[in-house]
Design an enzyme around this catalytic site. Structure first.
Site, PDB file in Angstrom:
ATOM      1  N   GLU A   1       4.161   0.548 -21.468  1.00  0.00           N
ATOM      2  CA  GLU A   1       4.219   2.017 -21.519  1.00  0.00           C
ATOM      3  C   GLU A   1       3.176   2.584 -22.478  1.00  0.00           C
ATOM      4  OE1 GLU A   1       8.650   3.461 -21.095  1.00  0.00           O
ATOM      5  OE2 GLU A   1       8.543   1.663 -22.300  1.00  0.00           O
TER       6      GLU A   1
ATOM      7  N   TYR B   1     -31.884  17.139 -33.097  1.00  0.00           N
ATOM      8  CA  TYR B   1     -30.583  16.938 -33.754  1.00  0.00           C
ATOM      9  C   TYR B   1     -29.897  18.272 -33.991  1.00  0.00           C
ATOM     10  CZ  TYR B   1     -26.964  15.693 -37.069  1.00  0.00           C
ATOM     11  OH  TYR B   1     -25.749  15.527 -37.668  1.00  0.00           O
TER      12      TYR B   1
ATOM     13  N   SER C   1      16.932  -0.342 -27.477  1.00  0.00           N
ATOM     14  CA  SER C   1      17.259   1.073 -27.574  1.00  0.00           C
ATOM     15  C   SER C   1      18.176   1.284 -28.768  1.00  0.00           C
ATOM     16  CB  SER C   1      17.960   1.516 -26.285  1.00  0.00           C
ATOM     17  OG  SER C   1      18.792   2.623 -26.530  1.00  0.00           O
TER      18      SER C   1
ATOM     19  N   ASN D   1      13.091  -2.798 -23.205  1.00  0.00           N
ATOM     20  CA  ASN D   1      12.117  -1.862 -22.641  1.00  0.00           C
ATOM     21  C   ASN D   1      10.690  -2.418 -22.668  1.00  0.00           C
ATOM     22  OD1 ASN D   1      14.061   0.102 -22.125  1.00  0.00           O
ATOM     23  ND2 ASN D   1      13.943   0.877 -24.225  1.00  0.00           N
TER      24      ASN D   1
ATOM     25  N   GLN E   1     -22.355  15.214 -35.153  1.00  0.00           N
ATOM     26  CA  GLN E   1     -21.452  14.499 -36.071  1.00  0.00           C
ATOM     27  C   GLN E   1     -20.092  14.240 -35.417  1.00  0.00           C
ATOM     28  OE1 GLN E   1     -21.707  15.278 -40.346  1.00  0.00           O
ATOM     29  NE2 GLN E   1     -19.593  15.959 -40.265  1.00  0.00           N
TER      30      GLN E   1
ATOM     31  N   LYS F   1      19.618  -2.515 -23.553  1.00  0.00           N
ATOM     32  CA  LYS F   1      18.261  -2.210 -23.083  1.00  0.00           C
ATOM     33  C   LYS F   1      17.186  -3.175 -23.583  1.00  0.00           C
ATOM     34  CE  LYS F   1      16.709   1.013 -21.323  1.00  0.00           C
ATOM     35  NZ  LYS F   1      16.525   2.274 -20.700  1.00  0.00           N
TER      36      LYS F   1
ATOM     37  N   THR G   1       0.899  -1.161   0.000  1.00  0.00           N
ATOM     38  CA  THR G   1       0.000   0.000   0.000  1.00  0.00           C
ATOM     39  C   THR G   1       0.931   1.203   0.000  1.00  0.00           C
ATOM     40  OG1 THR G   1      -0.086   0.214   2.401  1.00  0.00           O
ATOM     41  CG2 THR G   1      -1.761  -1.210   1.412  1.00  0.00           C
ATOM     42  N   HIS G   2       0.517   2.255  -0.659  1.00  0.00           N
ATOM     43  CA  HIS G   2       1.360   3.457  -0.803  1.00  0.00           C
ATOM     44  C   HIS G   2       2.696   3.123  -1.475  1.00  0.00           C
ATOM     45  CE1 HIS G   2      -1.386   5.499   2.065  1.00  0.00           C
ATOM     46  NE2 HIS G   2      -1.404   4.304   2.635  1.00  0.00           N
TER      47      HIS G   2
HETATM   48  N1  ARG Z   1     -23.400  13.024 -41.032  1.00  0.00           N
HETATM   49  C1  ARG Z   1     -24.410  13.389 -40.108  1.00  0.00           C
HETATM   50  C2  ARG Z   1     -23.982  13.017 -38.676  1.00  0.00           C
HETATM   51  O1  ARG Z   1     -23.103  12.284 -38.541  1.00  0.00           O
HETATM   52  C3  ARG Z   1     -25.657  12.674 -40.429  1.00  0.00           C
HETATM   53  C4  ARG Z   1     -26.892  13.407 -40.013  1.00  0.00           C
HETATM   54  C5  ARG Z   1     -27.019  14.641 -40.800  1.00  0.00           C
HETATM   55  N2  ARG Z   1     -28.241  15.306 -40.548  1.00  0.00           N
HETATM   56  C6  ARG Z   1     -28.451  16.546 -40.960  1.00  0.00           C
HETATM   57  N3  ARG Z   1     -29.610  17.054 -40.637  1.00  0.00           N
HETATM   58  N4  ARG Z   1     -27.581  17.259 -41.620  1.00  0.00           N
HETATM   59  O2  ARG Z   1     -24.514  13.464 -37.720  1.00  0.00           O
END
Ligand code: ARG
Length: 477
Positions: free
Chosen positions: A297, A324, A284, A292, A329, A290, A162-163
């Site tokens: 990582e 929307y 390396s 690694n 997008q 080395k 721990t720690h």
């Molecule tokens: N390429 C758009 C997106 O990924 C699709 C929907 C587009 N809708 C619009 N009303 N322009 O969101």
């Protein structure tokens, strides 16, 4: 009739001119959302069937449409059909492709009753649900590699920390197995997330639903969803499932990073508990000696981008009004990157873990170092009826005395023990061995080898269940 109806854009008619180049470049998503193409085609086929069900496509038209969509799928898979920069997004590209394949008469009927707004969210849910399973397969492989190593090291004691300071000896199998549980929770999260994501937004249209007599429930079932989103406005604006997915991939990244950090420590010269296999390490360019731990990582490093994606999507979503918005997008590149990143990392981590060689002698020799058996003294004294507060003091006095004498706790003589407290009879030595210490921690979740063996059997069953869950993709493409 506007000449714009034949170009790739789905919305040209009310515009006198096309978009400027910079507008089109900003707007384009087809260079990344093309991964949705098979899902969009599957969805188009299901949509065509409900259009037919509503009497909006004749039997022959449906047949033409389905054959055309199958051809398009083949051509998209083989590279015969490829999106062009003029295609704004995957939906526009595929509509162009369909019309090129079967003509505008029938091809032009497909868009009725749906919008890219419900379409894109449906595609993305399908893509993510299938990909969650594919990632789960890779996570299960890593869990299995950890399990094999854990089983091999149940009886090998090691210092527990721990720690990052020696705390109490543990079974090294117990130490390794903790990672199996962390990844198991991630997969449980995917399975739980899936319940919320298994709802189709189709039927939402642009935001308000559709006046056409389509059957969103039948379409959802046909596509492999469990149901339909209940509110069309929510249907097109919700991206919680993206944020949750990215949280899970972010947390898988964190778990890989924590495992990676331990591998870096174990393989360091100071610990020297483990040796990396040549196939899972790098050299390396200047220091010939080395070796690694680059897999470990990179796991630690790449967790940064996986965590960043969670912040990115939450920030995109946080001020979005109503249904929307084009901001949405921005939901795709981060999930695509998260999936690709994990498909790179997980197999490499599995290979690295599976081939690690542990120096069990070294771990055993240092298991009692740092007075790691002091708690064993305290708990032994408690079993003699002494309150823990006092027992803690007594064990602390033993550590002080041993430090003064330059010895381990078991180097104290019987007389020295008795001088510290009369309850410290020679019988205390029964817990002053690493094995005795381990064996005494026999709770259901404890480090006693007998307990660990039961825990591993349970973990093995759990991995088998998760493998079953991940084996079946809900959406056929
Ligand atoms: N390429 C758009 C997106 O990924 C699709 C929907 C587009 N809708 C619009 N009303 N322009 O969101």
């Amino acid at each position: 009739m506007s000449s714009n109806t034949s170009d790739a854009r789905l919305w040209g008619a009310r515009f006198a001119s096309g978009p400027s180049d910079a507008m089109a470049n900003l707007s384009a998503s087809v260079h990344f959302d093309w991964v949705l193409a098979p899902y969009d085609i599957a969805q188009s086929k299901a949509h065509a069937r409900v259009l037919h069900g509503a009497g909006l496509l004749t039997k022959d038209e449906l047949k033409t449409m389905l054959t055309g969509l199958d051809t398009l799928l083949e051509n998209a898979a083989s590279g015969k059909f490829i999106p062009t920069p003029a295609d704004e997004d995957v939906h526009s590209a595929l509509e162009r492709g369909l019309i090129e394949t079967i003509g505008p008469e029938v091809g032009g009927k497909l868009r009725a009753g749906r919008s890219r707004n419900d379409q894109v969210s449906t595609d993305l849910r399908m893509y993510l649900r299938n990909n969650a399973r594919m990632l789960a397969v890779a996570v299960c492989d890593l869990q299995s590699a950890l399990l094999v190593q854990a089983q091999a090291h149940v009886d090998h004691p090691a210092p527990g920390f721990t720690h990052l300071q020696h705390a109490q000896p543990v079974s090294f199998g117990h130490e390794l197995a903790k990672h199996i549980h962390a990844f198991g929770r991630d997969l449980d999260r995917f399975a739980d997330w899936d319940k919320r994501t298994a709802k189709s937004p189709m039927g939402s249209g642009a935001l308000a639903g559709t006046s056409l007599d389509l059957d969103p429930v039948a379409l959802a079932k046909d596509l492999g969803f469990e149901g339909v989103v209940e509110n069309s406005i929510d249907g097109v604006s919700d991206r919680d499932y993206v944020a949750e997915f990215l949280f899970v991939t972010g947390l898988i990244g964190v778990h890989l990073s924590r495992l990676g950090e331990e591998i870096c420590l174990w393989t360091s010269r100071e610990f020297a508990w483990a040796t990396l296999d040549d196939a899972w390490s790098t050299g390396s360019s200047i220091m010939p000696q080395k070796k690694n731990p680059d897999v470990a990582e990179l796991a630690r490093g790449k967790s940064g981008r996986l965590i960043g994606h969670v912040t990115a999507i939450l920030t995109v979503l946080k001020g979005l009004p109503f249904a929307y918005n084009r901001d949405l997008q921005e939901d795709k590149e981060s999930v695509i990157d998260a999936i690709e990143t994990l498909h790179l990392l997980l197999p490499a981590m599995t290979g690295c873990v599976a081939t690690l060689k542990f120096d069990t002698e070294k771990m055993l020799a240092s298991a009692p170092d740092g007075f790691a058996l002091a708690t064993d003294i305290a708990e032994w004294v408690v079993r003699q009826g002494v309150p823990f507060r006092e027992a803690h003091e007594i064990a602390g006095a033993c550590v002080r005395e041993a430090e003064k004498q330059g010895t381990d706790l078991d180097g104290l003589s019987d007389a020295q023990f008795a001088a510290i407290h009369p309850s410290l009879t020679p019988a205390v030595r029964e817990v002053l061995t690493v094995q005795g210490s381990l064996d005494s921690r026999s709770t259901i979740n404890g480090t006693a080898p007998a307990s660990v063996r039961k825990q591993l059997a349970h973990a093995e069953n759990n991995i088998a269940d998760l493998k079953k869950w991940s084996a079946k993709l809900p959406h056929a493409i």
